[in-house]
Scaffold this active site. Structure first.
Site, PDB file in Angstrom:
ATOM      1  N   SER A  41       0.832  -1.208   0.000  1.00 36.23           N
ATOM      2  CA  SER A  41       0.000   0.000   0.000  1.00 36.23           C
ATOM      3  C   SER A  41       0.868   1.260   0.000  1.00 36.23           C
ATOM      4  CB  SER A  41      -0.947  -0.006   1.197  1.00 36.23           C
ATOM      5  OG  SER A  41      -0.241  -0.142   2.407  1.00 36.23           O
ATOM      6  N   HIS A  44       1.755   1.643  -3.630  1.00 42.37           N
ATOM      7  CA  HIS A  44       0.639   2.169  -4.424  1.00 42.37           C
ATOM      8  C   HIS A  44       0.452   3.667  -4.189  1.00 42.37           C
ATOM      9  CE1 HIS A  44      -0.514  -1.626  -6.050  1.00 42.37           C
ATOM     10  NE2 HIS A  44      -0.838  -2.160  -4.892  1.00 42.37           N
TER      11      HIS A  44
END
Length: 352
Positions: A41, A44
């Site tokens: 994450s 991302h």
């Protein structure tokens, strides 16, 4: 006191800055960071592919997989002392809004903060961080700080299987989609229950690693006969439990084709800000039960106990493939982004 802290200013704009560490409030502790994992994450957000990281509000400090040592406590702190080894919660619920008083998950909090994703919250990519007592958890003295940093990741796989009314036992066929850190955490949880565990991933190195961490069978979802292989691996039934931990659009869409009848589907890996076309109508005839896994209320303590119970079965040290000094953060991010086959988990380390 000043410290080196990383700040995400926008896509591909991550800077280490020397700033003042906030003064402690009565209910807060000061933690010297010892280990901080780079999560998918974080990648991302860095690449601008997720709306979870809120640099649109202001620069924030990433890092939510943390292990550290308490070096100072606020005047009202009663459950920690200097020298304690700790990790920390990721979703920081306020505890007083209407949803919190209803007992809902932290992700339902109307005022929630998020470790490592928001400018109003601390992050682990820095030499120190300040956090409220209620969001920190002691880890066993004989654990490494790496293991402490793994607790948050493991809690996602653990809660993804068991949380929000989930369950699994030895009669189940479990399909774990994605053999990354969360996927292997879910695989270990599923295997501990006695279920037959099938793990799928496009990466051959990760498939091989999964066999050491809970998988009975590993499959490549790019194979033409992938669906037939799943049927064969589940004795013709299809999975009775699925944990989608890859974050892949294709994997999410495939759930509705591979799930067995009455399958319990656990969505773990997909990030905010992406929409995926799926054949949702198949849930009617297959009576699928679909649940999300965000906001792991009261789960960190259980995760620590669970990890401690299985630590002799699995070698957690093998889960961390790279240790990178924090001041070489750019190297760590490059490994996590561009070398996923060799860099299963990049752990940032900090000088004493």
């Amino acid at each position: 006191m000043k410290a080196n802290i990383a700040f995400m200013h926008g896509p591909k704009d991550l800077r280490i800055e020397n700033v003042e560490v906030p003064e402690l409030k009565p209910n807060q502790i000061l933690v010297k960071t010892k280990a901080c994992g780079i999560c998918g994450s974080d990648v991302h957000c860095y690449l601008g592919e997720s709306a979870e990281g809120r640099y649109d509000i202001a620069p924030y400090t990433p890092g939510h997989e943390v292990g550290g040592q308490v070096v100072a406590i606020g005047s009202g702190v009663t459950t920690f002392k200097e020298g304690d080894k700790v990790t920390a919660e990721c979703v920081l619920a306020c505890g007083h809004c209407a949803n919190c008083k209803e007992g809902l998950m932290p992700s339902a909090c109307l005022n929630f903060r998020e470790l490592g994703f928001r400018p109003d919250s601390p992050g682990g990519m820095g030499e120190y961080f300040v956090i409220e007592e209620e969001y920190a958890y002691k880890i066993p003295d004989d654990w490494s700080y790496d293991w402490g940093a793994w607790v948050e990741t493991f809690s996602i796989g653990y809660f993804g299987i068991w949380g929000n009314g989930g369950y699994i036992d030895a009669s189940d066929y479990a399909l774990i989609m994605g053999a990354g850190p969360v996927g292997l955490s879910a695989a270990m949880v599923a295997k501990t229950s006695g279920a037959k565990v099938v793990v799928s991933d496009v990466n051959a190195v990760r498939r091989e690693r999964a066999l050491k961490f809970g998988a009975d069978v590993v499959l490549n979802p790019l194979d033409e006969d992938y669906y037939e292989q799943i049927k064969a691996a589940t004795d013709g039934h299809g999975p009775s439990v699925i944990a989608e931990a890859s974050g892949s659009n294709a994997a999410l869409a495939a759930i509705f084709d591979v799930a067995g009848h009455s399958c319990r589907v656990n969505l773990i890996g997909h990030s905010i800000g992406r929409k995926v076309p799926v054949e949702i109508g198949k849930t009617i005839w297959s009576t699928l039960k679909i649940k999300g896994s965000g906001g792991t209320k009261n789960w960190m303590q259980r995760t620590i106990r669970f990890m401690n119970a299985i630590k002799d079965r699995y070698n957690f040290d093998e889960l961390t493939t790279h240790h990178i000094p924090f001041m070489e953060l750019d190297k760590g991010m490059d490994l996590a982004i561009n070398h996923p086959e060799e860099a299963f988990k990049v752990m940032l380390t900090f000088e004493d």
